[in-house]
Scaffold this motif. Structure first.
Motif, PDB file in Angstrom:
ATOM      1  N   PRO A 192     -36.495  -7.560 -21.244  1.00 56.80           N
ATOM      2  CA  PRO A 192     -37.336  -7.925 -20.102  1.00 56.80           C
ATOM      3  C   PRO A 192     -38.708  -7.272 -20.155  1.00 56.80           C
ATOM      4  O   PRO A 192     -38.856  -6.151 -20.647  1.00 56.80           O
ATOM      5  CB  PRO A 192     -36.523  -7.414 -18.902  1.00 56.80           C
ATOM      6  CG  PRO A 192     -35.103  -7.491 -19.368  1.00 56.80           C
ATOM      7  CD  PRO A 192     -35.148  -7.108 -20.814  1.00 56.80           C
ATOM      8  N   THR A 193     -39.692  -7.975 -19.657  1.00 50.82           N
ATOM      9  CA  THR A 193     -41.128  -7.666 -19.604  1.00 50.82           C
ATOM     10  C   THR A 193     -41.827  -7.922 -20.936  1.00 50.82           C
ATOM     11  O   THR A 193     -43.056  -7.897 -20.990  1.00 50.82           O
ATOM     12  CB  THR A 193     -41.444  -6.219 -19.141  1.00 50.82           C
ATOM     13  OG1 THR A 193     -41.138  -5.287 -20.176  1.00 50.82           O
ATOM     14  CG2 THR A 193     -40.702  -5.879 -17.860  1.00 50.82           C
ATOM     15  N   ARG A 253     -44.489 -13.766 -20.167  1.00 46.76           N
ATOM     16  CA  ARG A 253     -43.776 -12.520 -19.858  1.00 46.76           C
ATOM     17  C   ARG A 253     -42.387 -12.848 -19.341  1.00 46.76           C
ATOM     18  O   ARG A 253     -42.221 -13.667 -18.443  1.00 46.76           O
ATOM     19  CB  ARG A 253     -44.546 -11.728 -18.798  1.00 46.76           C
ATOM     20  CG  ARG A 253     -43.831 -10.491 -18.250  1.00 46.76           C
ATOM     21  CD  ARG A 253     -44.639  -9.955 -17.081  1.00 46.76           C
ATOM     22  NE  ARG A 253     -44.109  -8.748 -16.509  1.00 46.76           N
ATOM     23  CZ  ARG A 253     -43.301  -8.706 -15.439  1.00 46.76           C
ATOM     24  NH1 ARG A 253     -42.911  -9.836 -14.868  1.00 46.76           N
ATOM     25  NH2 ARG A 253     -42.883  -7.553 -14.961  1.00 46.76           N
ATOM     26  N   TRP A 254     -41.373 -12.169 -19.903  1.00 46.63           N
ATOM     27  CA  TRP A 254     -40.012 -12.346 -19.388  1.00 46.63           C
ATOM     28  C   TRP A 254     -39.854 -11.464 -18.153  1.00 46.63           C
ATOM     29  O   TRP A 254     -39.694 -10.264 -18.254  1.00 46.63           O
ATOM     30  CB  TRP A 254     -38.988 -11.999 -20.452  1.00 46.63           C
ATOM     31  CG  TRP A 254     -37.569 -12.291 -20.021  1.00 46.63           C
ATOM     32  CD1 TRP A 254     -37.173 -13.066 -18.985  1.00 46.63           C
ATOM     33  CD2 TRP A 254     -36.378 -11.803 -20.637  1.00 46.63           C
ATOM     34  NE1 TRP A 254     -35.802 -13.108 -18.899  1.00 46.63           N
ATOM     35  CE2 TRP A 254     -35.292 -12.342 -19.906  1.00 46.63           C
ATOM     36  CE3 TRP A 254     -36.125 -10.987 -21.731  1.00 46.63           C
ATOM     37  CZ2 TRP A 254     -33.961 -12.059 -20.239  1.00 46.63           C
ATOM     38  CZ3 TRP A 254     -34.814 -10.703 -22.068  1.00 46.63           C
ATOM     39  CH2 TRP A 254     -33.745 -11.235 -21.333  1.00 46.63           C
ATOM     40  N   GLY A 255     -39.909 -12.089 -17.012  1.00 49.07           N
ATOM     41  CA  GLY A 255     -39.877 -11.396 -15.737  1.00 49.07           C
ATOM     42  C   GLY A 255     -40.677 -12.226 -14.751  1.00 49.07           C
ATOM     43  O   GLY A 255     -41.894 -12.148 -14.681  1.00 49.07           O
ATOM     44  N   ILE A 286     -51.185 -14.368 -15.200  1.00 53.59           N
ATOM     45  CA  ILE A 286     -50.149 -14.041 -16.165  1.00 53.59           C
ATOM     46  C   ILE A 286     -49.036 -15.076 -16.058  1.00 53.59           C
ATOM     47  O   ILE A 286     -48.591 -15.417 -14.952  1.00 53.59           O
ATOM     48  CB  ILE A 286     -49.595 -12.610 -15.946  1.00 53.59           C
ATOM     49  CG1 ILE A 286     -48.483 -12.315 -16.959  1.00 53.59           C
ATOM     50  CG2 ILE A 286     -49.104 -12.418 -14.516  1.00 53.59           C
ATOM     51  CD1 ILE A 286     -48.003 -10.878 -16.923  1.00 53.59           C
ATOM     52  N   ASP A 287     -48.637 -15.639 -17.198  1.00 60.41           N
ATOM     53  CA  ASP A 287     -47.538 -16.601 -17.237  1.00 60.41           C
ATOM     54  C   ASP A 287     -46.222 -15.836 -17.324  1.00 60.41           C
ATOM     55  O   ASP A 287     -46.064 -14.955 -18.175  1.00 60.41           O
ATOM     56  CB  ASP A 287     -47.680 -17.535 -18.432  1.00 60.41           C
ATOM     57  CG  ASP A 287     -48.919 -18.405 -18.351  1.00 60.41           C
ATOM     58  OD1 ASP A 287     -49.204 -18.915 -17.255  1.00 60.41           O
ATOM     59  OD2 ASP A 287     -49.610 -18.560 -19.383  1.00 60.41           O
ATOM     60  N   THR A 288     -45.261 -16.183 -16.465  1.00 66.62           N
ATOM     61  CA  THR A 288     -43.994 -15.475 -16.401  1.00 66.62           C
ATOM     62  C   THR A 288     -42.841 -16.469 -16.446  1.00 66.62           C
ATOM     63  O   THR A 288     -43.017 -17.663 -16.166  1.00 66.62           O
ATOM     64  CB  THR A 288     -43.891 -14.633 -15.119  1.00 66.62           C
ATOM     65  OG1 THR A 288     -43.762 -15.508 -13.982  1.00 66.62           O
ATOM     66  CG2 THR A 288     -45.126 -13.748 -14.935  1.00 66.62           C
ATOM     67  N   ALA A 289     -41.648 -15.983 -16.772  1.00 66.77           N
ATOM     68  CA  ALA A 289     -40.495 -16.881 -16.873  1.00 66.77           C
ATOM     69  C   ALA A 289     -39.203 -16.146 -16.577  1.00 66.77           C
ATOM     70  O   ALA A 289     -39.109 -14.921 -16.685  1.00 66.77           O
ATOM     71  CB  ALA A 289     -40.426 -17.517 -18.262  1.00 66.77           C
TER      72      ALA A 289
END
Length: 250
Positions: A33-34, A61-63, A149-152
């Protein structure tokens, strides 16, 4: 749930599977994560009347951070989203409708509690190896300073009978024949893709016990996937708390 995963093939293999250009990257054995993760996102149809969306690859970003969050430091890290409730939860509702993505993976890690202090890690990969696509949700978060920021997050579902002895949740796997339908957020609402978020059948994955090297993010080599003997389970009191109870709210 899914708290660590891996992506091992080179970019050319991913390009061939998903039909998108991908920048070169090294094998990643312990994605946490992150960290940045590769996602495949859909776009508008190529031509009027076409149901085949354009696709693009990107690092996010994983989160997951919902767009309405005011203070990221006070918001929990959302690495997973429950597929059963994502369409109605405030955190994921908009992304489930408008920003579904595919997350390429060679497999994931899961921990089975064997006592109060011990947990046995498992490397869970497609039987015969290969690459799968986890169902994911993406959100672009605008920070107060103006940067974006792109997050997922990775969608999860109930574990099948093969995985249930390790954990009660597992990632949603999107089959290749469903890629286009999943990514087409213009033509398909959440109810239209609910049927492809069911757990994969037993035997789709194989489970391999591995050492606790995977627990440390710094350990990122192929040795963390080497099989080991399974830890012996210790008796647990009835009120023993699962290590990830706080992450199953979503």
């Amino acid at each position: 749930m899914c708290g660590r995963f891996a992506l091992l093939p080179n970019a050319a293999v991913i390009e061939d599977i998903f039909g998108v250009p991908v920048e070169a990257f090294p094998p990643r054995y312990n994605i946490a994560p992150t960290q940045p993760i590769l996602v495949i996102a859909g776009g508008m149809p190529r031509e009027p009347g076409s149901n085949q969306p354009d696709r693009m690859s990107m690092l996010v970003r994983w989160g997951f951070i919902p767009g309405w969050v005011k203070d990221v430091s006070q918001f929990p890290l959302l690495i997973n989203a429950r597929s059963e409730t994502a369409a109605t939860k405030a955190s994921f509702r908009a992304a489930m409708r408008h920003r579904r993505v595919l997350i390429p993976a060679s497999g994931f890690y899961e921990w089975k509690r064997t006592g109060r202090k011990n947990a046995q890690p498992y490397w869970v990969r497609p039987t015969g190896e290969g690459v799968v696509a986890f169902g994911g949700l993406m959100e672009t978060y605008a920070e107060p300073g103006g940067s974006e920021i792109d997050t997922a997050a990775i969608l999860t579902t109930g574990a099948n009978s093969q995985i249930a002895h390790i954990h009660d949740r597992m990632p949603v796997v999107i089959r290749p024949e469903h890629y286009a339908r999943w990514l087409d957020c213009v033509g398909n609402e959440p109810r239209d893709v609910a049927d492809i978020m069911e757990p994969v059948e037993p035997g789709f994955f194989e489970t391999i016990p591995v050492s606790d090297k995977v627990n440390k993010v710094a350990n990122a080599g192929p040795d963390i996937q080497e099989p080991v003997e399974v830890l012996q389970e210790e008796p647990q009191p009835d009120d023993a708390q699962k290590p990830d109870d706080q992450l199953t709210l979503f």
